[in-house]
Motif scaffolding. Structure first.
Motif, PDB file in Angstrom:
ATOM      1  N   SER A 123       0.808  -1.220   0.000  1.00 36.90           N
ATOM      2  CA  SER A 123       0.000   0.000   0.000  1.00 36.90           C
ATOM      3  C   SER A 123       0.838   1.265   0.000  1.00 36.90           C
ATOM      4  O   SER A 123       0.303   2.348   0.210  1.00 36.90           O
ATOM      5  N   THR A 124       2.131   1.157  -0.230  1.00 34.12           N
ATOM      6  CA  THR A 124       2.977   2.342  -0.145  1.00 34.12           C
ATOM      7  C   THR A 124       4.216   2.174  -1.006  1.00 34.12           C
ATOM      8  O   THR A 124       4.506   1.078  -1.495  1.00 34.12           O
ATOM      9  N   THR A 125       4.953   3.254  -1.208  1.00 38.03           N
ATOM     10  CA  THR A 125       6.297   3.230  -1.777  1.00 38.03           C
ATOM     11  C   THR A 125       7.274   3.557  -0.658  1.00 38.03           C
ATOM     12  O   THR A 125       6.864   3.847   0.473  1.00 38.03           O
ATOM     13  N   SER A 126       8.552   3.540  -0.952  1.00 41.93           N
ATOM     14  CA  SER A 126       9.540   3.766   0.101  1.00 41.93           C
ATOM     15  C   SER A 126      10.734   4.546  -0.429  1.00 41.93           C
ATOM     16  O   SER A 126      11.146   4.365  -1.581  1.00 41.93           O
ATOM     17  N   ASP A 127      11.297   5.413   0.425  1.00 44.25           N
ATOM     18  CA  ASP A 127      12.513   6.141   0.065  1.00 44.25           C
ATOM     19  C   ASP A 127      13.689   5.718   0.944  1.00 44.25           C
ATOM     20  O   ASP A 127      14.662   6.456   1.093  1.00 44.25           O
ATOM     21  N   GLU A 128      13.592   4.517   1.526  1.00 42.88           N
ATOM     22  CA  GLU A 128      14.691   3.985   2.333  1.00 42.88           C
ATOM     23  C   GLU A 128      14.857   2.495   2.065  1.00 42.88           C
ATOM     24  O   GLU A 128      13.951   1.704   2.351  1.00 42.88           O
ATOM     25  N   PHE A 129      15.996   2.140   1.519  1.00 47.65           N
ATOM     26  CA  PHE A 129      16.360   0.732   1.409  1.00 47.65           C
ATOM     27  C   PHE A 129      17.727   0.561   2.052  1.00 47.65           C
ATOM     28  O   PHE A 129      18.740   1.052   1.539  1.00 47.65           O
ATOM     29  N   ASP A 130      17.762  -0.099   3.198  1.00 49.00           N
ATOM     30  CA  ASP A 130      19.015  -0.336   3.909  1.00 49.00           C
ATOM     31  C   ASP A 130      19.521  -1.732   3.577  1.00 49.00           C
ATOM     32  O   ASP A 130      18.739  -2.691   3.504  1.00 49.00           O
ATOM     33  N   PHE A 131      20.832  -1.847   3.396  1.00 47.44           N
ATOM     34  CA  PHE A 131      21.406  -3.150   3.047  1.00 47.44           C
ATOM     35  C   PHE A 131      22.741  -3.351   3.745  1.00 47.44           C
ATOM     36  O   PHE A 131      23.450  -2.397   4.084  1.00 47.44           O
ATOM     37  N   ALA A 132      23.069  -4.607   3.981  1.00 45.21           N
ATOM     38  CA  ALA A 132      24.354  -4.985   4.562  1.00 45.21           C
ATOM     39  C   ALA A 132      24.637  -6.419   4.139  1.00 45.21           C
ATOM     40  O   ALA A 132      23.716  -7.221   3.962  1.00 45.21           O
ATOM     41  N   GLY A 133      25.907  -6.725   3.983  1.00 42.73           N
ATOM     42  CA  GLY A 133      26.235  -8.077   3.561  1.00 42.73           C
ATOM     43  C   GLY A 133      27.695  -8.412   3.745  1.00 42.73           C
ATOM     44  O   GLY A 133      28.548  -7.518   3.895  1.00 42.73           O
ATOM     45  N   ALA A 134      27.974  -9.703   3.756  1.00 41.20           N
ATOM     46  CA  ALA A 134      29.343 -10.189   3.880  1.00 41.20           C
ATOM     47  C   ALA A 134      29.517 -11.394   2.970  1.00 41.20           C
ATOM     48  O   ALA A 134      28.642 -12.260   2.892  1.00 41.20           O
ATOM     49  N   SER A 135      30.640 -11.418   2.275  1.00 37.71           N
ATOM     50  CA  SER A 135      30.985 -12.544   1.413  1.00 37.71           C
ATOM     51  C   SER A 135      32.399 -12.984   1.765  1.00 37.71           C
ATOM     52  O   SER A 135      33.301 -12.142   1.894  1.00 37.71           O
ATOM     53  N   TYR A 136      32.587 -14.290   1.936  1.00 38.56           N
ATOM     54  CA  TYR A 136      33.918 -14.789   2.306  1.00 38.56           C
ATOM     55  C   TYR A 136      34.366 -15.865   1.327  1.00 38.56           C
ATOM     56  O   TYR A 136      33.657 -16.852   1.086  1.00 38.56           O
ATOM     57  N   LYS A 137      35.542 -15.650   0.765  1.00 37.86           N
ATOM     58  CA  LYS A 137      36.141 -16.610  -0.152  1.00 37.86           C
ATOM     59  C   LYS A 137      37.102 -17.486   0.638  1.00 37.86           C
ATOM     60  O   LYS A 137      38.197 -17.063   0.998  1.00 37.86           O
ATOM     61  N   TRP A 138      36.665 -18.695   0.948  1.00 40.11           N
ATOM     62  CA  TRP A 138      37.460 -19.584   1.784  1.00 40.11           C
ATOM     63  C   TRP A 138      38.712 -20.066   1.063  1.00 40.11           C
ATOM     64  O   TRP A 138      39.782 -20.209   1.666  1.00 40.11           O
ATOM     65  N   ASN A 139      38.588 -20.315  -0.223  1.00 38.74           N
ATOM     66  CA  ASN A 139      39.712 -20.718  -1.074  1.00 38.74           C
ATOM     67  C   ASN A 139      39.289 -20.497  -2.509  1.00 38.74           C
ATOM     68  O   ASN A 139      38.248 -19.878  -2.767  1.00 38.74           O
ATOM     69  N   ASP A 140      40.063 -20.988  -3.462  1.00 43.45           N
ATOM     70  CA  ASP A 140      39.744 -20.760  -4.876  1.00 43.45           C
ATOM     71  C   ASP A 140      38.474 -21.479  -5.319  1.00 43.45           C
ATOM     72  O   ASP A 140      37.929 -21.178  -6.390  1.00 43.45           O
ATOM     73  N   GLN A 141      38.000 -22.417  -4.501  1.00 41.15           N
ATOM     74  CA  GLN A 141      36.823 -23.197  -4.897  1.00 41.15           C
ATOM     75  C   GLN A 141      35.542 -22.750  -4.179  1.00 41.15           C
ATOM     76  O   GLN A 141      34.461 -22.784  -4.760  1.00 41.15           O
ATOM     77  N   LEU A 142      35.633 -22.335  -2.919  1.00 42.57           N
ATOM     78  CA  LEU A 142      34.452 -22.134  -2.087  1.00 42.57           C
ATOM     79  C   LEU A 142      34.269 -20.674  -1.670  1.00 42.57           C
ATOM     80  O   LEU A 142      35.193 -20.050  -1.142  1.00 42.57           O
ATOM     81  N   THR A 143      33.054 -20.135  -1.906  1.00 47.64           N
ATOM     82  CA  THR A 143      32.670 -18.801  -1.451  1.00 47.64           C
ATOM     83  C   THR A 143      31.278 -18.882  -0.831  1.00 47.64           C
ATOM     84  O   THR A 143      30.379 -19.519  -1.386  1.00 47.64           O
ATOM     85  N   THR A 144      31.110 -18.220   0.321  1.00 51.48           N
ATOM     86  CA  THR A 144      29.803 -18.165   0.972  1.00 51.48           C
ATOM     87  C   THR A 144      29.446 -16.708   1.244  1.00 51.48           C
ATOM     88  O   THR A 144      30.322 -15.843   1.335  1.00 51.48           O
TER      89      THR A 144
END
Length: 419
Positions: free
Chosen positions: A204-225
């Motif tokens: 029922s509305t629009t918004s002028d606030e989108f908050d975001f946060a994130g973390a990505s970790y590359k454990w080695n050349d094969q695995l990323t989470t």
């Protein structure tokens, strides 16, 4: 035009930068780069269902994308500025064929496409060690916010974005977006959540606030989470986790696993309630790649994301996202890179997706399928180096909801480094 606050920050940054020594200015200029992209886009969509309000969308336009990135001044906190200038020109359209997303369209009859539209985006940036804060015009490419660039000109946002790579293998992102300029508009406006009859999201509305946060970790050349959080104020909260793993088999062979899970809930003024699970497995053999994907929606609604953006889903493709309420979908995909037989720059892709179990408001079940084919070639050297041609074809059919359509896109692009 970009938000006045962004411009003020940029001019303050430049004014401060001029106070630095000549040596400090050297990196600002020496490390700067500018690029001009010419994008010629023909779009044809033929609606095939009975009773379609419009028989087709058929438009042709020329785009100019000028991008500038400065270096940073010397010092503990380096200062810099980025700029993007966008111009779209109509080459062919008419009121009965408009609405392709290439050009803005008038709101009142006969709803003609505009002859041209433009946007200027300015961004101040601040760098300390391996952390960069950008304030102004942004084109985020994050799981929670993937700015769309599938038409003549890209979607842009206003806001602030902090990116940090201080620790080896770890990437951190955080920020706030306040306004969006959709891909066929010059205006900044509040953000919405993607809706649709089969998605069953009511907002029922629009918004002028989108908050975001994130973390990505590359454990080695094969695995990323990774983990990412997004909150479109008053509309939805979202948590996304993902894992990619590349398993080398033998020389020239590998198996890539891409797993994604999302949980989305309402934030007061919507009914968002969704769990999204996706998995895509790709086996590569020389120039060949064979992919199989599965995606499942559960909860009261389909997947939630900012209107006009791309969705962080394994089955988000050329036309559909297969993210309606309770939908289950499968994907089979094949890619071939002709560089493996001595033709670098030539690529081919085809895929087929099928979705069912869609929970419609009238109690019936919806079904859909989509087929895509892409053929692209980019000249690798000579006087026409970086000239690219891409043909994109799609066919969509559905049961009890949505559009049946055949679509073709022809894109000719040329990228020129100015310095």
């Amino acid at each position: 035009m970009s938000h006045s606050l962004s411009q003020a920050v940029m001019f303050a940054t430049l004014s401060t930068g001029f106070c630095f020594s000549t040596a400090a200015q050297a990196d600002f200029v020496k490390d700067s780069k500018a690029n001009l992209e010419l994008r010629n886009f023909y779009f044809n969509r033929d609606f095939r269902q009975d009773g379609a309000a419009q028989s087709k969308q058929d438009e042709w336009a020329q785009g100019f994308l000028l991008r500038y990135e400065s270096g940073y001044t010397a010092g503990t906190i380096g200062l810099g500025v980025d700029a993007i200038g966008l111009l779209g020109l109509k080459l062919d359209s008419s009121p009965d064929r408009a609405g392709s997303g290439l050009l803005p369209r008038g709101r009142s009859a006969p709803r003609e496409a505009a002859d041209d539209y433009s946007e200027l985006g300015l961004t101040a940036k601040f760098k300390a060690s391996s952390s960069v804060l950008k304030v102004g015009t942004l084109l985020p490419k994050l799981p929670t916010t993937l700015a769309n660039d599938s038409r003549l000109l890209p979607q842009t946002f206003q806001g602030a974005h902090l990116n940090s790579t201080e620790f080896a293998g770890l990437t951190l992102d955080a920020g706030r977006l306040t306004q969006v300029s959709i891909r066929d508009s010059s205006n900044s406006e509040d953000m919405t959540v993607t809706t649709g009859s089969a998605r069953r999201i009511v907002a029922s509305t629009t918004s002028d606030e989108f908050d975001f946060a994130g973390a990505s970790y590359k454990w080695n050349d094969q695995l990323t989470t990774g983990y990412n959080y997004g909150k479109l104020d008053n509309l939805y909260d979202q948590h996304l986790v993902n894992l990619t793993y590349l398993l080398p088999i033998t020389t020239g062979q590998a198996l890539k696993t891409d797993l994604r899970y999302g949980r989305s809930e309402d934030d007061g003024r919507s009914n968002v309630d969704n769990r999204a699970l996706g998995a895509l497995f790709t086996y590569s053999l020389g120039g060949h790649a064979f992919g199989l994907g599965y995606q499942k929606m559960s909860g009261d609604t389909g997947f939630a994301y900012i209107g006009g953006t791309d969705a962080f889903l394994v089955n988000f493709v050329q036309i559909g996202d297969f993210a309606n309420a309770d939908e289950r979908s499968w994907q089979a995909r094949y890619d071939y890179n002709f560089a493996s037989i001595g033709v670098p720059g030539l690529t081919f892709m085809t895929r087929y997706l099928s979705g069912d179990n869609i929970s419609l408001a009238n109690g019936s079940e919806g079904k859909e399928w989509e087929r895509n084919t892409d053929i692209a070639y980019v000249i690798q050297d000579g006087p026409l180096k970086n000239l690219g041609v891409k043909w994109r074809n799609a066919t969509v059919r559905s049961t009890n909801f949505g559009n049946d359509l055949d679509e073709n896109r022809l894109i000719v692009s040329y990228s020129l480094a100015l310095w």
